[in-house]
Motif scaffolding. Sequence first.
Motif, PDB file in Angstrom:
ATOM      1  N   GLU A 193       0.828  -1.330  -0.032  1.00 20.65           N
ATOM      2  CA  GLU A 193       0.001  -0.002   0.113  1.00 20.65           C
ATOM      3  C   GLU A 193       0.891   1.075  -0.031  1.00 20.65           C
ATOM      4  OE1 GLU A 193      -3.722   2.092   2.595  1.00 20.65           O
ATOM      5  OE2 GLU A 193      -2.607   0.294   3.322  1.00 20.65           O
ATOM      6  N   VAL A 194       0.408   2.045  -0.734  1.00 23.76           N
ATOM      7  CA  VAL A 194       1.272   3.373  -0.922  1.00 23.76           C
ATOM      8  C   VAL A 194       1.266   4.239   0.276  1.00 23.76           C
ATOM      9  CG1 VAL A 194       1.608   5.294  -2.230  1.00 23.76           C
ATOM     10  CG2 VAL A 194       1.242   3.372  -3.597  1.00 23.76           C
ATOM     11  N   LYS A 195       2.357   4.482   0.794  1.00 20.83           N
ATOM     12  CA  LYS A 195       2.433   5.339   2.183  1.00 20.83           C
ATOM     13  C   LYS A 195       1.566   6.182   2.058  1.00 20.83           C
ATOM     14  CE  LYS A 195       6.935   6.856   1.375  1.00 20.83           C
ATOM     15  NZ  LYS A 195       8.540   6.952   2.150  1.00 20.83           N
ATOM     16  N   LYS A 196       0.656   6.546   2.925  1.00 20.69           N
ATOM     17  CA  LYS A 196      -0.492   7.762   3.241  1.00 20.69           C
ATOM     18  C   LYS A 196       0.168   8.608   4.192  1.00 20.69           C
ATOM     19  CE  LYS A 196      -4.185   5.791   0.864  1.00 20.69           C
ATOM     20  NZ  LYS A 196      -4.524   4.319   0.723  1.00 20.69           N
ATOM     21  N   LEU A 197       0.850   9.752   4.213  1.00 19.97           N
ATOM     22  CA  LEU A 197       1.155  10.599   5.132  1.00 19.97           C
ATOM     23  C   LEU A 197       0.143  11.788   5.159  1.00 19.97           C
ATOM     24  CD1 LEU A 197       4.836  10.934   3.945  1.00 19.97           C
ATOM     25  CD2 LEU A 197       4.144   9.374   5.647  1.00 19.97           C
ATOM     26  N   ASP A 198      -0.018  12.065   6.692  1.00 22.86           N
ATOM     27  CA  ASP A 198      -0.924  13.149   6.836  1.00 22.86           C
ATOM     28  C   ASP A 198      -0.017  14.289   6.908  1.00 22.86           C
ATOM     29  OD1 ASP A 198       0.434  13.272   9.272  1.00 22.86           O
ATOM     30  OD2 ASP A 198      -1.131  12.123  10.212  1.00 22.86           O
ATOM     31  N   ALA A 199      -0.509  15.530   6.990  1.00 21.93           N
ATOM     32  CA  ALA A 199       0.301  16.690   6.815  1.00 21.93           C
ATOM     33  C   ALA A 199       1.245  16.907   7.856  1.00 21.93           C
ATOM     34  CB  ALA A 199      -0.656  18.038   6.873  1.00 21.93           C
ATOM     35  N   TRP A 200       1.038  16.445   9.167  1.00 30.44           N
ATOM     36  CA  TRP A 200       2.060  16.586  10.236  1.00 30.44           C
ATOM     37  C   TRP A 200       3.110  15.595  10.181  1.00 30.44           C
ATOM     38  CZ3 TRP A 200      -3.245  16.492  10.747  1.00 30.44           C
ATOM     39  CH2 TRP A 200      -3.867  18.031  11.129  1.00 30.44           C
ATOM     40  N   GLU A 201       2.888  14.364   9.598  1.00 23.06           N
ATOM     41  CA  GLU A 201       3.728  13.330   9.415  1.00 23.06           C
ATOM     42  C   GLU A 201       4.721  13.642   8.160  1.00 23.06           C
ATOM     43  OE1 GLU A 201       4.116   8.420   8.841  1.00 23.06           O
ATOM     44  OE2 GLU A 201       2.120   9.445   8.779  1.00 23.06           O
ATOM     45  N   PHE A 202       4.140  14.123   7.185  1.00 20.97           N
ATOM     46  CA  PHE A 202       4.672  14.710   5.930  1.00 20.97           C
ATOM     47  C   PHE A 202       5.586  15.798   6.290  1.00 20.97           C
ATOM     48  CE2 PHE A 202       5.353  17.272   2.301  1.00 20.97           C
ATOM     49  CZ  PHE A 202       5.945  16.605   1.229  1.00 20.97           C
ATOM     50  N   THR A 203       5.286  16.700   6.829  1.00 20.83           N
ATOM     51  CA  THR A 203       6.153  17.991   7.430  1.00 20.83           C
ATOM     52  C   THR A 203       7.407  17.404   8.346  1.00 20.83           C
ATOM     53  OG1 THR A 203       4.133  19.348   7.279  1.00 20.83           O
ATOM     54  CG2 THR A 203       6.075  20.137   8.461  1.00 20.83           C
ATOM     55  N   ILE A 224      -5.471  11.740  -3.770  1.00 18.82           N
ATOM     56  CA  ILE A 224      -5.426  13.376  -3.990  1.00 18.82           C
ATOM     57  C   ILE A 224      -4.182  13.875  -3.552  1.00 18.82           C
ATOM     58  CG2 ILE A 224      -6.582  15.404  -4.382  1.00 18.82           C
ATOM     59  CD1 ILE A 224      -7.506  13.522  -6.613  1.00 18.82           C
ATOM     60  N   ALA A 225      -4.525  13.609  -1.893  1.00 19.61           N
ATOM     61  CA  ALA A 225      -3.436  14.062  -0.929  1.00 19.61           C
ATOM     62  C   ALA A 225      -2.106  13.751  -1.389  1.00 19.61           C
ATOM     63  CB  ALA A 225      -3.840  13.562   0.354  1.00 19.61           C
ATOM     64  N   THR A 226      -1.853  12.382  -1.696  1.00 23.39           N
ATOM     65  CA  THR A 226      -0.429  12.069  -2.064  1.00 23.39           C
ATOM     66  C   THR A 226       0.115  12.696  -3.245  1.00 23.39           C
ATOM     67  OG1 THR A 226      -0.869   9.805  -1.088  1.00 23.39           O
ATOM     68  CG2 THR A 226       0.886   9.950  -2.701  1.00 23.39           C
ATOM     69  N   GLN A 227      -0.940  12.899  -4.311  1.00 23.46           N
ATOM     70  CA  GLN A 227      -0.732  13.708  -5.650  1.00 23.46           C
ATOM     71  C   GLN A 227      -0.527  14.809  -5.338  1.00 23.46           C
ATOM     72  OE1 GLN A 227      -2.889  12.880  -9.078  1.00 23.46           O
ATOM     73  NE2 GLN A 227      -3.487  11.043  -8.499  1.00 23.46           N
ATOM     74  N   VAL A 228      -0.951  15.499  -4.346  1.00 23.11           N
ATOM     75  CA  VAL A 228      -0.574  17.004  -4.198  1.00 23.11           C
ATOM     76  C   VAL A 228       0.923  16.958  -3.468  1.00 23.11           C
ATOM     77  CG1 VAL A 228      -0.901  18.863  -2.574  1.00 23.11           C
ATOM     78  CG2 VAL A 228      -3.010  18.096  -3.965  1.00 23.11           C
ATOM     79  N   LEU A 229       1.239  16.003  -2.718  1.00 20.85           N
ATOM     80  CA  LEU A 229       2.439  15.963  -2.061  1.00 20.85           C
ATOM     81  C   LEU A 229       3.684  15.721  -3.167  1.00 20.85           C
ATOM     82  CD1 LEU A 229       1.698  13.879   1.436  1.00 20.85           C
ATOM     83  CD2 LEU A 229       2.056  16.388   1.049  1.00 20.85           C
ATOM     84  N   ILE A 230       3.215  14.971  -4.121  1.00 18.51           N
ATOM     85  CA  ILE A 230       4.059  14.724  -5.308  1.00 18.51           C
ATOM     86  C   ILE A 230       4.304  15.931  -6.001  1.00 18.51           C
ATOM     87  CG2 ILE A 230       4.273  13.564  -7.350  1.00 18.51           C
ATOM     88  CD1 ILE A 230       3.250  11.197  -6.228  1.00 18.51           C
ATOM     89  N   LEU A 231       3.272  16.705  -6.124  1.00 21.96           N
ATOM     90  CA  LEU A 231       3.339  18.046  -6.844  1.00 21.96           C
ATOM     91  C   LEU A 231       4.300  18.909  -6.203  1.00 21.96           C
ATOM     92  CD1 LEU A 231       0.251  20.421  -8.118  1.00 21.96           C
ATOM     93  CD2 LEU A 231       1.857  21.139  -6.769  1.00 21.96           C
TER      94      LEU A 231
END
Length: 447
Positions: A126-136, A329-336
């Motif tokens: 499963e592609v890792k799904k990061l929330d905004a806090w974890e990604f930051t 969509i969230a992952t694609q935005v992070l990729i962007l």
Amino acid sequence: MDRKLTWYILAGMVLGVIVGYAVHLGIPASDPWFEYLSKSFKLLSDIFLNLIKLLVAPLVLSTIVVGIAHMGDSSALGRIGVRAISWFIAASFISIALGLLMVNLFQPGVGAPIPDAAEAAKMVGEVKKLDAWEFTFSIFPKNALEALATNNILQILVFSIFAGVALSAIGERGAVLVRGADALAEMMLQITGYVMRFAPFAVFGAIANVVAKSGLAILSTYLELLVEFYASLVLLWIILLTAGWIFLRQRIWQLIRYIREPLLIAFSTASSEAALPKMFEQLDRFGIPRRISGFMLPLGYSFNLDGSMMYMSFATIFIAQAYGLDLSIATQVLILLTLMVSSKGIAAVPRASLVVITGTLAQFGLPVEGVAIILAIDQFLDMGRTATNVVGNAVATSVITKWEGMLQVPEPAEMELPHAPAHTSHHGARGLELAEDMVTDERGKPV
């Protein structure tokens, strides 16, 4: 060398189709020889992928450090610099976002006959799904060497930004490190050239492996990808030229006429820098002072690669689609956002985008081996995106010049002018030196 390499890549593609189809027809999949040949084909593309991964960390580190250090130590980053960077950021966002929109609309990778897709998808999970806090939190490195060793592109970017700003702040004391980073960037670009010489063999191996396992169905996927990518580029051209028309009005049509020749050079060589001397000459004729184009073009060639950025978002999602991975969509935005930053400072040389794509795929846990599939037709994709880079930089330079009230009356197209210098540093240092001498009144007109 670039023209020869293009023909070698095309030859590798054709030979890969022929050999792969012969294996597909002549050797049953259960035969041990089939597995032996398949592994041999895959080895060629895997070697190339490892060499591409080798380039990611040092190339991103050096180019961004040098770019920030040179921008920060010059008074040229006044009004023109701020306006230029603002335009570049807006154009970058539009290009990447449009790429994401169009690839999700067309979905060229869905159902692509990739033989190892199921296996790769299983390994990725499963592609890792990061929330905004974890990604930051994941952006900030705790160890710079660890970030470099693991090719963590976001953490490398953060360290590079800190290093570039710090070197700019300490001035002359950091000059030796700036020169070292500049030399590292040049060395890595030279190594990129060496690695790309292996591309024909990688193309042969990737195509032969796919065709041997899936037959000729992959060719229809390539054709679909080409058509849909070029359709997306046409839409991007319309947006860029419309933005130019808002500022230039009827002179936008003159600009198109003046840049036809550098546009053709860029398209045929798949290198924006090959068109740079002619671009300087034609923008001189269009009425842009050399002190402006000398600042804008080198800066744009590192920070305003509209076609390349659309391609990177298009290609990244295409690979995910081909391997059956559903990205939110969230992952694609992070990729962007990742592509927005990581593409800055990458020199405009053929296939440099592959380095950024490789790093982005690895960052999000996507199958890096998908780069080998795209490599087979990357030359054709590269021609279109390189021409788009030229259009984007011509429009940006013209708009900023008009914005500053410096756009002059155009000279006749047939008038001969001295050729511009053939070499301009990729980080725009020469352009910054030219811009430092610029003296303007309150309306931005030269005194």
